[in-house]
Design a protein around this motif. Structure first.
Motif, PDB file in Angstrom:
ATOM      1  N   THR A  38     -84.934  20.756 -29.293  1.00  0.00           N
ATOM      2  CA  THR A  38     -85.680  21.657 -30.175  1.00  0.00           C
ATOM      3  C   THR A  38     -84.790  22.720 -30.825  1.00  0.00           C
ATOM      4  OG1 THR A  38     -86.225  23.077 -28.297  1.00  0.00           O
ATOM      5  CG2 THR A  38     -87.829  21.358 -28.887  1.00  0.00           C
ATOM      6  N   ASN A  39     -83.490  22.683 -30.583  1.00  0.00           N
ATOM      7  CA  ASN A  39     -82.560  23.668 -31.151  1.00  0.00           C
ATOM      8  C   ASN A  39     -81.772  23.029 -32.284  1.00  0.00           C
ATOM      9  OD1 ASN A  39     -82.408  24.005 -27.887  1.00  0.00           O
ATOM     10  ND2 ASN A  39     -82.878  25.896 -28.945  1.00  0.00           N
ATOM     11  N   PHE A  40     -81.762  23.700 -33.435  1.00  0.00           N
ATOM     12  CA  PHE A  40     -81.117  23.147 -34.616  1.00  0.00           C
ATOM     13  C   PHE A  40     -80.267  24.200 -35.316  1.00  0.00           C
ATOM     14  CE2 PHE A  40     -85.122  20.975 -33.932  1.00  0.00           C
ATOM     15  CZ  PHE A  40     -84.722  19.655 -33.928  1.00  0.00           C
ATOM     16  N   LEU A  41     -79.199  23.755 -35.931  1.00  0.00           N
ATOM     17  CA  LEU A  41     -78.394  24.577 -36.834  1.00  0.00           C
ATOM     18  C   LEU A  41     -78.379  23.865 -38.180  1.00  0.00           C
ATOM     19  CD1 LEU A  41     -75.273  25.556 -34.686  1.00  0.00           C
ATOM     20  CD2 LEU A  41     -77.186  27.015 -35.333  1.00  0.00           C
ATOM     21  N   LYS A  42     -78.868  24.551 -39.191  1.00  0.00           N
ATOM     22  CA  LYS A  42     -78.909  23.998 -40.542  1.00  0.00           C
ATOM     23  C   LYS A  42     -77.879  24.728 -41.374  1.00  0.00           C
ATOM     24  CE  LYS A  42     -82.114  23.405 -44.398  1.00  0.00           C
ATOM     25  NZ  LYS A  42     -81.433  24.156 -45.431  1.00  0.00           N
ATOM     26  N   LEU A  43     -77.129  23.992 -42.137  1.00  0.00           N
ATOM     27  CA  LEU A  43     -76.148  24.580 -43.034  1.00  0.00           C
ATOM     28  C   LEU A  43     -76.859  25.510 -44.015  1.00  0.00           C
ATOM     29  CD1 LEU A  43     -73.131  24.437 -43.835  1.00  0.00           C
ATOM     30  CD2 LEU A  43     -73.762  22.667 -45.449  1.00  0.00           C
ATOM     31  N   TYR A  62     -82.503  27.753 -35.634  1.00  0.00           N
ATOM     32  CA  TYR A  62     -83.935  27.841 -35.366  1.00  0.00           C
ATOM     33  C   TYR A  62     -84.355  26.840 -34.303  1.00  0.00           C
ATOM     34  CZ  TYR A  62     -84.188  24.054 -38.824  1.00  0.00           C
ATOM     35  OH  TYR A  62     -83.995  22.885 -39.511  1.00  0.00           O
ATOM     36  N   ASP A  63     -85.507  27.126 -33.716  1.00  0.00           N
ATOM     37  CA  ASP A  63     -86.119  26.244 -32.715  1.00  0.00           C
ATOM     38  C   ASP A  63     -87.407  25.696 -33.310  1.00  0.00           C
ATOM     39  OD1 ASP A  63     -84.196  26.812 -30.782  1.00  0.00           O
ATOM     40  OD2 ASP A  63     -85.284  28.565 -30.091  1.00  0.00           O
ATOM     41  N   SER A  64     -87.639  24.408 -33.095  1.00  0.00           N
ATOM     42  CA  SER A  64     -88.844  23.788 -33.628  1.00  0.00           C
ATOM     43  C   SER A  64     -89.130  22.498 -32.869  1.00  0.00           C
ATOM     44  CB  SER A  64     -88.669  23.489 -35.112  1.00  0.00           C
ATOM     45  OG  SER A  64     -89.803  22.833 -35.625  1.00  0.00           O
ATOM     46  N   GLU A  65     -90.390  22.173 -32.716  1.00  0.00           N
ATOM     47  CA  GLU A  65     -90.807  20.909 -32.103  1.00  0.00           C
ATOM     48  C   GLU A  65     -90.712  19.759 -33.104  1.00  0.00           C
ATOM     49  OE1 GLU A  65     -91.791  20.278 -28.883  1.00  0.00           O
ATOM     50  OE2 GLU A  65     -91.245  22.333 -28.382  1.00  0.00           O
ATOM     51  N   GLU A  66     -90.729  20.077 -34.396  1.00  0.00           N
ATOM     52  CA  GLU A  66     -90.665  19.072 -35.459  1.00  0.00           C
ATOM     53  C   GLU A  66     -89.607  19.474 -36.470  1.00  0.00           C
ATOM     54  OE1 GLU A  66     -94.482  18.881 -37.289  1.00  0.00           O
ATOM     55  OE2 GLU A  66     -95.396  17.849 -35.603  1.00  0.00           O
ATOM     56  N   ILE A  67     -89.057  18.464 -37.141  1.00  0.00           N
ATOM     57  CA  ILE A  67     -88.072  18.768 -38.180  1.00  0.00           C
ATOM     58  C   ILE A  67     -88.092  17.671 -39.241  1.00  0.00           C
ATOM     59  CG2 ILE A  67     -86.173  17.643 -36.960  1.00  0.00           C
ATOM     60  CD1 ILE A  67     -84.534  20.106 -38.184  1.00  0.00           C
ATOM     61  N   ILE A  68     -87.928  18.076 -40.468  1.00  0.00           N
ATOM     62  CA  ILE A  68     -87.761  17.138 -41.574  1.00  0.00           C
ATOM     63  C   ILE A  68     -86.336  17.325 -42.074  1.00  0.00           C
ATOM     64  CG2 ILE A  68     -88.466  16.527 -43.918  1.00  0.00           C
ATOM     65  CD1 ILE A  68     -91.281  17.573 -43.163  1.00  0.00           C
ATOM     66  N   ILE A  69     -85.581  16.246 -42.091  1.00  0.00           N
ATOM     67  CA  ILE A  69     -84.198  16.305 -42.550  1.00  0.00           C
ATOM     68  C   ILE A  69     -84.158  15.766 -43.979  1.00  0.00           C
ATOM     69  CG2 ILE A  69     -81.827  15.593 -42.097  1.00  0.00           C
ATOM     70  CD1 ILE A  69     -82.707  15.088 -39.175  1.00  0.00           C
ATOM     71  N   PRO A  70     -83.962  16.654 -44.961  1.00  0.00           N
ATOM     72  CA  PRO A  70     -83.939  16.201 -46.353  1.00  0.00           C
ATOM     73  C   PRO A  70     -82.722  15.312 -46.629  1.00  0.00           C
ATOM     74  CG  PRO A  70     -84.102  18.608 -46.204  1.00  0.00           C
ATOM     75  CD  PRO A  70     -83.788  18.093 -44.841  1.00  0.00           C
ATOM     76  N   PRO A  71     -82.811  14.471 -47.648  1.00  0.00           N
ATOM     77  CA  PRO A  71     -81.665  13.641 -48.020  1.00  0.00           C
ATOM     78  C   PRO A  71     -80.446  14.510 -48.360  1.00  0.00           C
ATOM     79  CG  PRO A  71     -83.615  13.032 -49.280  1.00  0.00           C
ATOM     80  CD  PRO A  71     -83.958  14.271 -48.516  1.00  0.00           C
ATOM     81  N   HIS A  72     -79.268  14.021 -48.048  1.00  0.00           N
ATOM     82  CA  HIS A  72     -77.997  14.666 -48.373  1.00  0.00           C
ATOM     83  C   HIS A  72     -77.829  16.033 -47.710  1.00  0.00           C
ATOM     84  CE1 HIS A  72     -77.725  11.459 -51.289  1.00  0.00           C
ATOM     85  NE2 HIS A  72     -78.849  11.877 -51.835  1.00  0.00           N
ATOM     86  N   SER A  73     -78.517  16.267 -46.605  1.00  0.00           N
ATOM     87  CA  SER A  73     -78.391  17.555 -45.929  1.00  0.00           C
ATOM     88  C   SER A  73     -77.558  17.394 -44.664  1.00  0.00           C
ATOM     89  CB  SER A  73     -79.763  18.128 -45.604  1.00  0.00           C
ATOM     90  OG  SER A  73     -80.449  17.285 -44.714  1.00  0.00           O
ATOM     91  N   PHE A  74     -77.190  18.525 -44.075  1.00  0.00           N
ATOM     92  CA  PHE A  74     -76.351  18.545 -42.882  1.00  0.00           C
ATOM     93  C   PHE A  74     -77.071  19.351 -41.821  1.00  0.00           C
ATOM     94  CE2 PHE A  74     -73.035  20.390 -40.216  1.00  0.00           C
ATOM     95  CZ  PHE A  74     -72.305  19.260 -39.894  1.00  0.00           C
ATOM     96  N   LEU A  75     -77.170  18.783 -40.611  1.00  0.00           N
ATOM     97  CA  LEU A  75     -77.905  19.434 -39.543  1.00  0.00           C
ATOM     98  C   LEU A  75     -77.234  19.140 -38.214  1.00  0.00           C
ATOM     99  CD1 LEU A  75     -80.793  20.844 -39.074  1.00  0.00           C
ATOM    100  CD2 LEU A  75     -81.474  18.585 -38.317  1.00  0.00           C
ATOM    101  N   LEU A  76     -77.087  20.162 -37.394  1.00  0.00           N
ATOM    102  CA  LEU A  76     -76.627  19.982 -36.018  1.00  0.00           C
ATOM    103  C   LEU A  76     -77.846  20.119 -35.124  1.00  0.00           C
ATOM    104  CD1 LEU A  76     -73.409  22.183 -36.055  1.00  0.00           C
ATOM    105  CD2 LEU A  76     -73.533  19.690 -36.124  1.00  0.00           C
ATOM    106  N   ALA A  77     -77.933  19.278 -34.094  1.00  0.00           N
ATOM    107  CA  ALA A  77     -79.106  19.301 -33.224  1.00  0.00           C
ATOM    108  C   ALA A  77     -78.693  19.087 -31.775  1.00  0.00           C
ATOM    109  CB  ALA A  77     -80.086  18.206 -33.646  1.00  0.00           C
TER     110      ALA A  77
END
Length: 94
Positions: A38-43, A62-77
């Protein structure tokens, strides 16, 4: 070499490979399915035009139970599982 499910199971039973928590259904023929935590780092795309090795990268945490990862994005989880590998085994996440 990619480990088989039998080898993965044996290594876990012997305590050489540690994955917790782990359900039997997560072990696949040549892999282990991990679950997103549930822990994420978004650029921070508003503060970073490009990523380079000589400049600090800005993230939004941020912390979240759900996440939408948009196209061409970068996310650490994080994963729900904690993994301990011996020195002679490596892993990769896809």
């Amino acid at each position: 070499m990619i480990l088989s499910d039998g080898t993965i199971t044996s290594l876990i039973e012997e305590g050489i490979l540690k994955i917790s928590p782990l359900m039997e259904y997560q072990i696949q023929p040549a892999s282990v399915d991990l679950r997103l935590g549930t822990n994420f780092l978004k650029l921070d795309e508003n503060m970073t035009e490009i990523m380079t090795l000589d400049s600090e990268i800005k993230y939004i945490s941020y912390d979240s139970e759900e996440i939408i990862i948009p196209p061409h994005s970068f996310l650490l989880a994080t994963t729900m599982e904690h993994i301990e590998l011996p020195a002679d085994i490596t892993a990769f996440v896809e």
